[in-house]
Design a protein around this motif. Structure first.
Motif, short mmCIF file in Angstrom:
data_model
loop_
_atom_site.label_atom_id
_atom_site.label_comp_id
_atom_site.label_asym_id
_atom_site.label_seq_id
_atom_site.Cartn_x
_atom_site.Cartn_y
_atom_site.Cartn_z
N GLN A 1 -28.31 -24.74 13.46
CA GLN A 1 -28.64 -25.96 12.71
C GLN A 1 -27.43 -26.88 12.75
N VAL A 2 -27.65 -28.12 13.17
CA VAL A 2 -26.58 -29.11 13.18
C VAL A 2 -27.05 -30.32 12.39
N GLN A 3 -26.09 -31.06 11.89
CA GLN A 3 -26.39 -32.27 11.13
C GLN A 3 -25.36 -33.33 11.45
N LEU A 4 -25.78 -34.58 11.31
CA LEU A 4 -24.86 -35.71 11.37
C LEU A 4 -24.84 -36.32 9.98
N VAL A 5 -23.64 -36.48 9.43
CA VAL A 5 -23.51 -36.98 8.06
C VAL A 5 -22.64 -38.22 8.08
N GLU A 6 -23.24 -39.35 7.73
CA GLU A 6 -22.52 -40.63 7.71
C GLU A 6 -21.96 -40.90 6.32
N SER A 7 -20.91 -41.70 6.28
CA SER A 7 -20.34 -42.15 5.02
C SER A 7 -19.60 -43.46 5.26
N GLY A 8 -19.28 -44.16 4.18
CA GLY A 8 -18.45 -45.35 4.28
C GLY A 8 -19.17 -46.66 4.13
N LEU A 20 -16.98 -46.99 8.82
CA LEU A 20 -18.00 -45.95 8.71
C LEU A 20 -17.50 -44.69 9.42
N SER A 21 -17.89 -43.56 8.88
CA SER A 21 -17.55 -42.27 9.48
C SER A 21 -18.82 -41.45 9.65
N CYS A 22 -18.81 -40.60 10.64
CA CYS A 22 -19.94 -39.69 10.86
C CYS A 22 -19.38 -38.39 11.42
N VAL A 23 -19.70 -37.31 10.75
CA VAL A 23 -19.22 -36.00 11.21
C VAL A 23 -20.42 -35.14 11.58
N ALA A 24 -20.30 -34.48 12.71
CA ALA A 24 -21.30 -33.51 13.12
C ALA A 24 -20.92 -32.16 12.55
N THR A 25 -21.86 -31.55 11.84
CA THR A 25 -21.58 -30.26 11.20
C THR A 25 -22.44 -29.17 11.80
N GLY A 26 -21.95 -27.96 11.70
CA GLY A 26 -22.64 -26.80 12.25
C GLY A 26 -21.66 -25.99 13.08
N ASP A 27 -22.16 -24.97 13.75
CA ASP A 27 -21.31 -24.10 14.56
C ASP A 27 -21.15 -24.71 15.95
N ILE A 28 -20.42 -25.81 15.99
CA ILE A 28 -20.40 -26.69 17.16
C ILE A 28 -19.33 -26.29 18.16
N PHE A 29 -19.72 -26.32 19.42
CA PHE A 29 -18.77 -26.12 20.52
C PHE A 29 -18.33 -27.46 21.09
N ILE A 100 -25.52 -31.93 21.45
CA ILE A 100 -24.57 -31.08 20.73
C ILE A 100 -24.76 -29.66 21.27
N ARG A 101 -23.66 -29.09 21.74
CA ARG A 101 -23.71 -27.68 22.17
C ARG A 101 -23.09 -26.82 21.06
N VAL A 102 -23.83 -25.82 20.64
CA VAL A 102 -23.31 -24.93 19.63
C VAL A 102 -22.76 -23.67 20.28
N ASN A 104 -23.41 -20.58 20.28
CA ASN A 104 -24.24 -19.55 20.91
C ASN A 104 -24.89 -20.08 22.18
N CYS A 105 -24.39 -21.24 22.64
CA CYS A 105 -24.82 -21.90 23.87
C CYS A 105 -26.15 -22.63 23.78
N ASP A 106 -26.73 -22.71 22.58
CA ASP A 106 -27.91 -23.57 22.42
C ASP A 106 -27.48 -25.03 22.42
N PHE A 107 -28.43 -25.87 22.76
CA PHE A 107 -28.19 -27.31 22.77
C PHE A 107 -29.15 -27.99 21.80
N TYR A 108 -28.63 -29.03 21.14
CA TYR A 108 -29.44 -29.89 20.29
C TYR A 108 -29.35 -31.30 20.87
N TYR A 109 -30.51 -31.91 21.09
CA TYR A 109 -30.56 -33.22 21.73
C TYR A 109 -31.00 -34.28 20.73
N ASP A 110 -30.48 -35.52 20.96
CA ASP A 110 -30.94 -36.70 20.22
C ASP A 110 -30.94 -36.47 18.72
N GLN A 111 -29.78 -36.12 18.20
CA GLN A 111 -29.64 -35.92 16.76
C GLN A 111 -29.29 -37.25 16.08
#
Length: 122
Positions: A1-8, A20-29, A100-102, A104-111
């Motif tokens: 599970q990944v998320q993009l969290v904006e602030s600012g 503005l800031s945006c951080v990608a969270t999760g077990d990201i590679f 986003i590549r995590v 465990n080598c899974d990919f998340y697209y267009d987050q």
């Protein structure tokens, strides 16, 4: 599970600055291209700026010279420095990534993040 969290976001006067800031969270590679889009009331969502992992940037003509995109690859964070704000910058700003590549080598697209409101008004 990944998320993009904006602030600012927030309320600013014409001519002021916001970051503005945006951080990608999760077990990201690794995170690929990061970008900011915006959607003003009654208008379609439009690309504001994008940045590749190597630092190559792209800007909408309407923001060149006023807005600057940057990223911290180590922290999976992208920033949008907004200077000389105009009323036409009023919009919801969204952070997005193409890949986003995590670890465990899974990919998340267009987050997409949930968006942050920027209002420019005196």
């Amino acid at each position: 599970q990944v998320q993009l969290v904006e602030s600012g976001g927030g309320l600013a006067q014409p001519g002021a600055a916001l970051t503005l800031s945006c951080v990608a969270t999760g077990d990201i590679f690794a995170v690929g291209i990061m970008a900011w889009y915006r959607q003003a009331p009654g208008k379609e969502r439009e690309l504001v700026a994008s940045i590749r992992r190597g630092g190559t940037t792209n800007y909408a003509d309407s923001v060149k010279g006023r807005l600057t995109i940057s990223r911290n690859t180590a922290n999976n964070t992208v920033y949008l420095q907004m200077n000389a704000l105009k009323s036409e910058d009023t919009a919801i700003y969204y952070c997005t990534t193409d890949t986003i590549r995590v670890k465990n080598c899974d990919f998340y697209y267009d987050q997409w993040g949930q968006g942050t409101q920027v209002t420019v008004s005196s």
